[in-house]
Design a protein around this motif. Structure first.
Motif, PDB file in Angstrom:
ATOM      1  N   GLY A 112     -35.163 -40.861 -11.340  1.00 12.29           N
ATOM      2  CA  GLY A 112     -35.073 -40.595 -10.310  1.00 12.29           C
ATOM      3  C   GLY A 112     -35.813 -39.310  -9.640  1.00 12.29           C
ATOM      4  O   GLY A 112     -36.454 -39.205  -8.545  1.00 12.29           O
ATOM      5  N   ALA A 113     -36.352 -38.443 -10.248  1.00 11.93           N
ATOM      6  CA  ALA A 113     -37.120 -37.506 -10.081  1.00 11.93           C
ATOM      7  C   ALA A 113     -38.546 -38.053  -9.873  1.00 11.93           C
ATOM      8  O   ALA A 113     -39.361 -37.317  -8.857  1.00 11.93           O
ATOM      9  CB  ALA A 113     -37.017 -36.200 -11.338  1.00 11.93           C
ATOM     10  N   LEU A 114     -38.791 -38.732 -10.673  1.00 14.36           N
ATOM     11  CA  LEU A 114     -40.341 -39.632 -10.553  1.00 14.36           C
ATOM     12  C   LEU A 114     -40.332 -40.304  -9.241  1.00 14.36           C
ATOM     13  O   LEU A 114     -41.310 -40.076  -8.562  1.00 14.36           O
ATOM     14  CB  LEU A 114     -40.717 -40.467 -11.857  1.00 14.36           C
ATOM     15  N   MET A 115     -39.486 -40.978  -8.980  1.00 11.14           N
ATOM     16  CA  MET A 115     -39.394 -41.671  -7.734  1.00 11.14           C
ATOM     17  C   MET A 115     -39.386 -41.030  -6.484  1.00 11.14           C
ATOM     18  O   MET A 115     -40.116 -41.363  -5.612  1.00 11.14           O
ATOM     19  CB  MET A 115     -38.198 -42.852  -7.781  1.00 11.14           C
ATOM     20  N   GLN A 116     -38.746 -39.897  -6.573  1.00  7.97           N
ATOM     21  CA  GLN A 116     -38.777 -38.828  -5.513  1.00  7.97           C
ATOM     22  C   GLN A 116     -40.173 -38.321  -5.204  1.00  7.97           C
ATOM     23  O   GLN A 116     -40.341 -38.080  -3.901  1.00  7.97           O
ATOM     24  CB  GLN A 116     -37.617 -37.782  -5.523  1.00  7.97           C
ATOM     25  N   ARG A 117     -40.828 -38.165  -6.272  1.00 14.08           N
ATOM     26  CA  ARG A 117     -42.141 -37.308  -6.236  1.00 14.08           C
ATOM     27  C   ARG A 117     -43.169 -38.538  -5.674  1.00 14.08           C
ATOM     28  O   ARG A 117     -43.776 -38.124  -4.579  1.00 14.08           O
ATOM     29  CB  ARG A 117     -42.777 -36.923  -7.530  1.00 14.08           C
ATOM     30  N   VAL A 118     -43.117 -39.710  -6.128  1.00 12.43           N
ATOM     31  CA  VAL A 118     -43.917 -40.841  -5.745  1.00 12.43           C
ATOM     32  C   VAL A 118     -43.740 -41.028  -4.167  1.00 12.43           C
ATOM     33  O   VAL A 118     -44.659 -41.227  -3.196  1.00 12.43           O
ATOM     34  CB  VAL A 118     -43.810 -41.985  -6.609  1.00 12.43           C
ATOM     35  N   LEU A 119     -42.287 -41.045  -3.842  1.00 14.83           N
ATOM     36  CA  LEU A 119     -42.010 -41.524  -2.383  1.00 14.83           C
ATOM     37  C   LEU A 119     -42.368 -40.460  -1.392  1.00 14.83           C
ATOM     38  O   LEU A 119     -42.778 -40.597  -0.259  1.00 14.83           O
ATOM     39  CB  LEU A 119     -40.635 -41.985  -2.443  1.00 14.83           C
ATOM     40  N   ALA A 120     -42.172 -39.141  -1.937  1.00 17.00           N
ATOM     41  CA  ALA A 120     -42.621 -38.107  -0.987  1.00 17.00           C
ATOM     42  C   ALA A 120     -44.009 -38.083  -0.648  1.00 17.00           C
ATOM     43  O   ALA A 120     -44.511 -37.809   0.520  1.00 17.00           O
ATOM     44  CB  ALA A 120     -42.473 -36.557  -1.615  1.00 17.00           C
TER      45      ALA A 120
END
Length: 234
Positions: free
Chosen positions: A38-46
């Motif tokens: 989830g943390a990885l997804m949040q960073r990429v999507l930001a």
């Protein structure tokens, strides 16, 4: 990746736009449940949101509850095929050899000149992806029309699967496809959305419940059939 959106049921004017495609997102079994994915997804999507880029990904049935948490929604996809008694014509198409530099240059040149396939969502062809399929023995590439186009196929269980077709598309593909068959087939399937004139009323389209394609963007997807080019999926 250069995405192409089309209105008017996939037949209207095309609008090219940059976009991101996510590959596999996974966590080691002994690290799961700690929020890393989830943390990885949040960073990429930001980063995607900062650049105002749409994001496309292909998943599987085991993670259908994961991606909607991040604003993705599933796109309805289709399958395309035709049935009949199709015989090889005896003509010999020229194989493309990915180990030859000249053939790799030809693939790159045809990708540069090739028009994206139809449908509500498509993308400009990227030479590294079909090259990956070829180097891993997942398809055969055959050069057509004196080097103006390339078709990627596999044959199994009396079915010819046309994974991709780069370069000019013929009005009537049957003669060309019969020239690349090594044995009779009763079914021809497509890994992209064929032109509406191909095979007339014998071309079948149906929803593909096994395709898990997800889209995240501020704008909605245009209406119309969608079969994203198979060799551009990761």
């Amino acid at each position: 990746m250069q995405l192409v959106l089309r209105g008017g049921g996939g037949k209207g004017s095309a609008e090219a736009m940059p976009g991101l495609q996510l590959g596999a997102v996974a966590t080691r079994a002994d690290r799961q449940g700690r929020g890393y994915a989830g943390a990885l997804m949040q960073r990429v999507l930001a980063s995607a949101d900062t650049l105002r880029l749409p994001v496309l990904l292909f998943a599987n049935s085991s993670v259908t509850d994961f991606y909607p948490r991040f604003g993705f929604h599933r796109l309805p996809s289709h399958r395309a095929w035709t049935m009949g008694a199709f015989e090889p014509s005896g003509a010999v198409a020229t194989p493309l050899d990915p180990t030859r530099e000249a053939d790799r240059r030809l693939l790159s040149d045809i990708c540069t000149r090739s028009i994206p396939h139809g449908g509500a969502l498509s993308a400009a062809p990227e030479p590294s992806l079909p090259l990956w399929y070829l180097c891993n023995g997942l398809a055969r590439a055959l050069v057509l029309d004196g080097g103006r186009s390339i078709v990627f196929v596999t044959e199994a269980d009396s079915c010819l699967r046309v994974h991709d077709w780069l370069g000019p598309l013929p009005v009537d593909p049957l003669a060309t496809l019969c020239s690349v068959m090594s044995a009779p087939v009763v079914r021809i399937e497509f890994g992209f959305l064929p032109p509406c004139g191909w095979f007339g009323d014998n071309l079948r389209l149906e929803p593909d419940d096994a395709a898990f394609m997800y889209w995240r963007a501020a704008r909605p997807m245009p209406p119309g059939p969608l079969l994203f080019p198979e060799m551009l999926m990761t």
